[in-house]
Scaffold this active site. Structure first.
Site, PDB file in Angstrom:
ATOM      1  N   VAL A 172       9.592  33.529  19.851  1.00  0.00           N
ATOM      2  CA  VAL A 172       9.997  34.932  19.673  1.00  0.00           C
ATOM      3  C   VAL A 172      11.500  35.067  19.919  1.00  0.00           C
ATOM      4  CG1 VAL A 172       9.695  37.290  20.495  1.00  0.00           C
ATOM      5  CG2 VAL A 172       7.711  35.779  20.287  1.00  0.00           C
ATOM      6  N   ASP A 173      11.990  34.463  20.989  1.00  0.00           N
ATOM      7  CA  ASP A 173      13.426  34.505  21.278  1.00  0.00           C
ATOM      8  C   ASP A 173      14.231  33.882  20.142  1.00  0.00           C
ATOM      9  OD1 ASP A 173      13.561  35.829  23.701  1.00  0.00           O
ATOM     10  OD2 ASP A 173      13.358  34.021  24.892  1.00  0.00           O
TER      11      ASP A 173
END
Length: 368
Positions: A172-173
């Site tokens: 996600v990052d």
């Protein structure tokens, strides 16, 4: 042209990177790899990830080093009014600002989301946050794995035995960092037309939801909630892990021609002609039976030899390599995917390859 773009496509672009952890810093590194002049602003204690070790590369944690090369840095205590003025002076000279300040922190400093563009109307202000400033979760803190859990990624990862499982990378990052970079480049292109900057905002939450393909589409089409499928693909088969006599391999058979080739090499021609397996929809529905057949056929085979044979006949597949094996793979070296620099820095190269303005690696991650 050669001199003007000597460091890459973004030579001359000035970036003020006031972000921490991974999404924002990764975006700053991508811009720096392609020639931008990136100044990282850190508080006296430094980016949180400087402490995310061991292991370390020199005096920096390996985690910090993975997202902060091609940057210089300066230390500013933004709780101090004089340092805030220094920050604004740097902003006046910048094309891009990347930040992930909490809304409450900005308010405490007497700033809001409009402050930076009011001060520098040509600025591309890229804001990375967990959930955005508004809405039911607005302003709340977020880290990658917590957002994986909240947005359904963990629910489709793993299998019945493991239960919901964290994706083994900060996906996600990293996606947030990539989309932040895309947004910055889109805004720069718009500025070329209008002369005006704008706010670019991307959130961990939005990026996590965007990663739900094909599970989101499957649910929106059927109303049936996706379940964890382990190593198997929910829509395609055989797209799964299989054991061989010499270790596991992954078959990624995406069409009927590839399936017929696989069956031919495994002496399963009759299976390829069976109406239960002849097309992908049939194979996907009858995957349980097909899995047993393929497992038996592959169990006595040399996995690496089988992979080498199949891929050269057009069937995507691979041995399941360790991180060490992937980084030491001859093709990794052939593509120049590892970087070594001064101060003992080692890292993975930019995957964005431009023929006229390739990425350059000029500075190792800065010490605090």
């Amino acid at each position: 042209m050669e001199n003007r773009l000597q460091y890459g496509a973004l030579t001359g672009l000035r970036v003020l990177d006031a972000s921490r952890v991974l999404g924002g810093p990764l975006s700053g590194q991508i811009l720096g790899d392609h020639g931008a002049d990136v100044l990282k602003v850190e508080g006296p204690e430094g980016d949180d990830t400087r402490q995310w070790g061991p292991p370390y590369l020199g005096s920096n944690s390996a985690y910090f080093s993975g997202a902060n090369r091609n940057k210089s840095n300066t230390i500013l205590n933004l709780r101090d009014a004089a340092d805030r003025e220094k920050f604004l002076a740097l902003l006046d000279q910048s094309d891009v600002l990347i930040e992930n300040f909490k809304p409450s922190t900005l308010q405490g400093w007497g700033w809001d989301l409009g402050t930076f563009l009011q001060r520098n109307p040509r600025l591309i202000h890229c804001r990375v946050s967990g959930f955005g400033a508004n809405g039911p979760y607005g302003g709340l803190p977020a880290y990658d794995t917590a957002v994986q859990a909240l947005c359904g990624l963990m629910s489709v990862n793993g299998d019945e035995a493991s239960g919901p499982l964290r994706v083994g990378l900060p996906v996600v990052d990293m996606t947030t960092g990539l989309n932040a970079t895309i947004g910055i480049l889109l805004a720069l292109q718009a500025r070329n037309q209008t002369g005006r900057g704008q706010l670019v905002e991307t959130t961990l939450y939005a990026n996590a939801v965007s990663l739900l393909h094909p599970h989101a589409g499957n649910f929106l089409s059927t109303g049936s909630c996706p379940q964890p499928t382990g190593n198997a693909h929910p829509n395609i088969y055989p797209y799964d892990r299989f054991e061989t006599a010499t270790g596991p391999i992954y078959l990624a058979v995406g069409n009927d021609t590839q399936f017929r080739t696989l069956c031919s090499e495994l002496a399963l021609e009759d299976v390829a002609l069976d109406e239960h397996f002849a097309t992908n929809p049939a194979r996907s529905v009858n995957r349980g039976v097909l899995r047993v057949v393929l497992r038996a056929a592959l169990s006595e085979r040399d996995g690496r030899a089988m992979v080498d044979l199949l891929v050269r006949k057009g069937v995507p597949c691979a041995p399941i390599s360790s991180v060490q094996e992937a980084l030491q793979d001859p093709h990794t070296a052939h593509m120049g995917l590892l970087v070594e620099m001064a101060d003992g820095y080692k890292g993975v190269a930019s995957p964005i390859m431009l023929s006229e303005t390739p990425p350059t690696y000029r500075m190792p991650p800065p010490t605090l």
